[in-house]
Design a protein around this motif. Structure first.
Motif, short mmCIF file in Angstrom:
data_model
loop_
_atom_site.label_atom_id
_atom_site.label_comp_id
_atom_site.label_asym_id
_atom_site.label_seq_id
_atom_site.Cartn_x
_atom_site.Cartn_y
_atom_site.Cartn_z
N UNK A 105 0.83 -1.20 0.00
CA UNK A 105 0.00 0.00 0.00
C UNK A 105 0.87 1.26 0.00
N UNK A 106 0.29 2.35 -0.48
CA UNK A 106 1.04 3.61 -0.56
C UNK A 106 1.46 4.08 0.83
N UNK A 107 2.71 4.45 0.94
CA UNK A 107 3.29 4.98 2.19
C UNK A 107 3.93 6.32 1.90
N UNK A 108 3.99 7.16 2.91
CA UNK A 108 4.62 8.48 2.75
C UNK A 108 6.12 8.28 2.56
N UNK A 109 6.65 8.86 1.47
CA UNK A 109 8.08 8.80 1.19
C UNK A 109 8.71 10.19 1.19
N UNK A 110 7.89 11.22 1.37
CA UNK A 110 8.39 12.59 1.39
C UNK A 110 7.24 13.55 1.52
N UNK A 111 7.56 14.84 1.39
CA UNK A 111 6.51 15.85 1.44
C UNK A 111 6.89 17.05 0.57
N UNK A 112 5.88 17.75 0.13
CA UNK A 112 6.10 18.96 -0.66
C UNK A 112 6.48 20.10 0.27
N UNK A 113 7.09 21.12 -0.29
CA UNK A 113 7.40 22.35 0.43
C UNK A 113 6.10 23.13 0.56
N UNK A 114 5.49 23.12 1.74
CA UNK A 114 4.18 23.73 1.95
C UNK A 114 4.19 25.24 1.68
N UNK A 115 5.26 25.93 2.06
CA UNK A 115 5.33 27.38 1.83
C UNK A 115 5.36 27.70 0.34
N UNK A 116 6.16 26.95 -0.41
CA UNK A 116 6.24 27.15 -1.86
C UNK A 116 4.89 26.84 -2.52
N UNK A 117 4.28 25.74 -2.12
CA UNK A 117 2.96 25.36 -2.63
C UNK A 117 1.95 26.47 -2.36
N UNK A 118 1.91 26.97 -1.13
CA UNK A 118 0.95 28.00 -0.74
C UNK A 118 1.16 29.27 -1.56
N UNK A 119 2.40 29.65 -1.80
CA UNK A 119 2.68 30.84 -2.61
C UNK A 119 2.13 30.66 -4.02
N UNK A 120 2.41 29.52 -4.64
CA UNK A 120 1.91 29.27 -5.99
C UNK A 120 0.38 29.24 -6.02
N UNK A 121 -0.24 28.67 -5.01
CA UNK A 121 -1.70 28.63 -4.95
C UNK A 121 -2.27 30.04 -4.82
N UNK A 122 -1.67 30.87 -3.97
CA UNK A 122 -2.14 32.25 -3.81
C UNK A 122 -2.02 33.05 -5.11
N UNK A 123 -1.02 32.70 -5.92
CA UNK A 123 -0.82 33.36 -7.22
C UNK A 123 -1.67 32.71 -8.31
N UNK A 124 -2.48 31.72 -7.95
CA UNK A 124 -3.36 31.00 -8.87
C UNK A 124 -2.59 30.35 -10.01
N UNK A 125 -1.41 29.85 -9.70
CA UNK A 125 -0.56 29.19 -10.70
C UNK A 125 -0.87 27.70 -10.73
N UNK A 126 -2.00 27.40 -11.34
CA UNK A 126 -2.46 26.02 -11.50
C UNK A 126 -2.13 25.60 -12.92
N UNK A 127 -1.45 24.48 -13.08
CA UNK A 127 -0.90 24.07 -14.37
C UNK A 127 -1.93 24.10 -15.50
#
Length: 136
Positions: A105-127
């Motif tokens: 089953x899928x296990x956590x192997x890492x995590x995204x940079x939450x601050x970087x993610x949040x900045x991109x989301x606030x800028x509405x930078x959705x692919x």
């Protein structure tokens, strides 16, 4: 079934929405992914290996999730915002936001940079939003 804006679902994907499936805005689902939201009743069943009843458990995929090819998502799964699911994984249970998971089953192997993610989301930078607007 509900699907947010700027969602991509790859070729060969199969979504069985009997129990309910919610896919959040900006999510990318790779090819040949299968999502189940119900299963046969086998515990206390009237027949073997299972009976005619179906147990429904909704699947929730939050915003901006990237699901690789050939992933299987089982009933009752909740994938948190910004997660990445590695190709070929089998996902069960709840995955915390920003997690990177892989395996069966899928296990956590890492995590995204939450601050970087949040900045991109606030800028509405959705692919797929940018792709649709031609701003890539």
């Amino acid at each position: 079934m509900s699907i947010g804006e700027y969602v991509y679902i790859g070729p060969g994907a199969k979504l069985y929405g009997v129990g309910g499936i919610h896919i959040g805005k900006g999510t990318i689902i790779g090819p040949d992914v299968t999502i189940y939201s119900a299963n046969h009743v086998f515990r206390e069943a009237n027949y073997i290996p299972y009976d005619q009843r179906v147990e429904v458990k909704p699947v929730t995929i939050s915003e901006n999730v990237w699901i690789g090819g050939n992933v299987i998502i089982v009933p009752g799964t909740n994938i948190g915002e910004g997660c990445i699911v590695g190709a070929g994984s089998v996902v069960t249970g709840s995955i915390a936001p920003f997690s990177i998971v892989a395996g069966n089953p899928a296990k956590v192997i890492g995590s995204r940079d939450a601050a970087h993610y949040t900045r991109l989301k606030q800028e509405d930078k959705i692919y797929f939003r940018a792709k649709q607007l031609g701003t890539l």
